[in-house]
Design an enzyme around this catalytic site. Structure first.
Site, PDB file in Angstrom:
ATOM      1  N   GLU A  97       7.017  24.130  35.020  1.00 11.07           N
ATOM      2  CA  GLU A  97       6.456  25.428  35.062  1.00 11.07           C
ATOM      3  C   GLU A  97       6.938  26.320  33.997  1.00 11.07           C
ATOM      4  OE1 GLU A  97       4.488  27.461  36.414  1.00 11.07           O
ATOM      5  OE2 GLU A  97       5.236  28.482  38.330  1.00 11.07           O
ATOM      6  N   ASP A 101       9.277  34.422  38.474  1.00 11.69           N
ATOM      7  CA  ASP A 101       9.494  35.773  38.877  1.00 11.69           C
ATOM      8  C   ASP A 101      10.178  35.995  40.165  1.00 11.69           C
ATOM      9  OD1 ASP A 101       9.463  38.373  38.294  1.00 11.69           O
ATOM     10  OD2 ASP A 101       7.160  38.494  38.706  1.00 11.69           O
ATOM     11  N   SER A 102       9.204  36.252  41.048  1.00 11.54           N
ATOM     12  CA  SER A 102       9.734  36.488  42.613  1.00 11.54           C
ATOM     13  C   SER A 102      10.235  35.151  43.064  1.00 11.54           C
ATOM     14  CB  SER A 102       8.598  37.082  43.259  1.00 11.54           C
ATOM     15  OG  SER A 102       7.601  35.968  43.744  1.00 11.54           O
ATOM     16  N   LYS A 129      13.065  34.540  35.114  1.00 10.84           N
ATOM     17  CA  LYS A 129      13.126  35.855  34.992  1.00 10.84           C
ATOM     18  C   LYS A 129      14.014  36.532  35.951  1.00 10.84           C
ATOM     19  CE  LYS A 129       8.857  38.381  35.056  1.00 10.84           C
ATOM     20  NZ  LYS A 129       7.686  38.757  34.497  1.00 10.84           N
TER      21      LYS A 129
HETATM   22  P1  IMP Z   1       6.248  34.109  41.128  1.00  9.99           P
HETATM   23  O1  IMP Z   1       5.564  33.647  42.280  1.00  9.99           O
HETATM   24  O2  IMP Z   1       6.297  35.651  41.226  1.00  9.99           O
HETATM   25  O3  IMP Z   1       7.698  33.401  40.817  1.00  9.99           O
HETATM   26  O4  IMP Z   1       5.219  34.198  39.789  1.00  9.99           O
HETATM   27  C1  IMP Z   1       5.195  32.929  39.144  1.00  9.99           C
HETATM   28  C2  IMP Z   1       3.909  32.646  38.388  1.00  9.99           C
HETATM   29  O5  IMP Z   1       3.368  34.057  38.249  1.00  9.99           O
HETATM   30  C3  IMP Z   1       4.252  32.130  37.413  1.00  9.99           C
HETATM   31  O6  IMP Z   1       3.720  30.936  37.476  1.00  9.99           O
HETATM   32  C4  IMP Z   1       3.116  32.919  36.171  1.00  9.99           C
HETATM   33  O7  IMP Z   1       1.859  32.076  36.012  1.00  9.99           O
HETATM   34  C5  IMP Z   1       3.047  34.226  36.819  1.00  9.99           C
HETATM   35  N1  IMP Z   1       3.984  35.202  35.970  1.00  9.99           N
HETATM   36  C6  IMP Z   1       5.245  35.559  36.501  1.00  9.99           C
HETATM   37  N2  IMP Z   1       5.772  36.441  35.498  1.00  9.99           N
HETATM   38  C7  IMP Z   1       4.942  36.325  34.504  1.00  9.99           C
HETATM   39  C8  IMP Z   1       5.058  37.042  33.062  1.00  9.99           C
HETATM   40  O8  IMP Z   1       5.960  37.679  32.898  1.00  9.99           O
HETATM   41  N3  IMP Z   1       4.190  36.748  32.461  1.00  9.99           N
HETATM   42  C9  IMP Z   1       2.922  35.756  32.689  1.00  9.99           C
HETATM   43  N4  IMP Z   1       2.786  35.384  34.004  1.00  9.99           N
HETATM   44  C10 IMP Z   1       3.749  35.634  34.796  1.00  9.99           C
HETATM   45 MG    MG Z   2       2.267  29.845  36.439  1.00 12.52          MG
END
Ligand code: IMP
Ligand code: MG
Length: 179
Positions: A97, A101-102, A129
């Site tokens: 991956e 983020d979250s 992150k």
């Molecule tokens: P999460 O579900 O919030 O952990 O987000 C994960 C997905 O969001 C990743 O697979 C990325 O595609 C996108 N994403 C999260 N943060 C970033 C960022 O800083 N830049 C670009 N894409 C991000």
């Molecule tokens: Mg992604």
């Protein structure tokens, strides 16, 4: 005004870290076969660089999930747009991956893939992150940790742009025109 890009991680730093991750994976999976599941679209460059340094029997598959649309903030809902195609049962599976983020995307993906009953399931994530992390997902291999910010380049996009940028940059949208 165009968005401002600031280099956070250089090509050289990425290259040497990816080599370290590959060495670790080679060691950990020595004597075993591995299925890599790349998460489209963001992981395509990372996976391409990583896989060419693996000295194991490797099969490659992809999954595409969506939660973001084109906005910089997650909608919170994860859906499968393209599922894996290889049988994963009793296989060693490593998810590749781009960024967590979250944690919602990887949490969903982990549960989904565990449903296939692989022999093992690990996650290799280029960037962890630390800003949000609503859900705690165990990451087995991490390239870089960053405290916060919206990152682009080396596969990562903002509104489908900047994926081809060879460095990882922080994107500042303050005072930028809408995309
Ligand atoms: P999460 O579900 O919030 O952990 O987000 C994960 C997905 O969001 C990743 O697979 C990325 O595609 C996108 N994403 C999260 N943060 C970033 C960022 O800083 N830049 C670009 N894409 C991000
Ligand atoms: Mg992604």
């Amino acid at each position: 005004m165009p968005p401002v890009l600031k280099t956070l991680i250089s090509r050289e730093q990425i290259e040497s870290r990816v080599a370290e991750l590959a060495a670790q994976i080679n060691q950990d999976y020595a004597g075993q076969e591995l299925i890599l599941v790349g998460v489209l679209n963001g992981a395509f460059i990372f996976l391409a660089d990583l896989v060419r340094q693996l000295q194991l029997p490797v099969r490659i598959d992809f999954i595409r999930l969506t939660s973001y649309g084109t906005a910089a903030v997650s909608s919170g809902e994860v859906r499968i747009m393209k599922d894996v195609e290889l049988p994963l049962r009793d296989r060693h599976v490593l998810v590749v991956e781009d960024i967590m983020d979250s944690g919602l995307t990887l949490d969903f993906l982990r549960r989904h893939l565990l449903g296939h009953r692989p022999a093992s399931l690990r996650i290799c994530c280029l960037i962890d992150k630390l800003e949000r992390q609503d859900v705690k997902v165990p990451l087995d291999y991490v390239g870089f940790t960053v405290p916060k910010g919206f990152l682009v380049g080396y596969g990562l996009d903002y509104a489908h742009q900047y994926r081809h940028c060879p460095e990882i940059c922080e994107l500042s949208l303050e005072n930028a025109d809408p995309q």
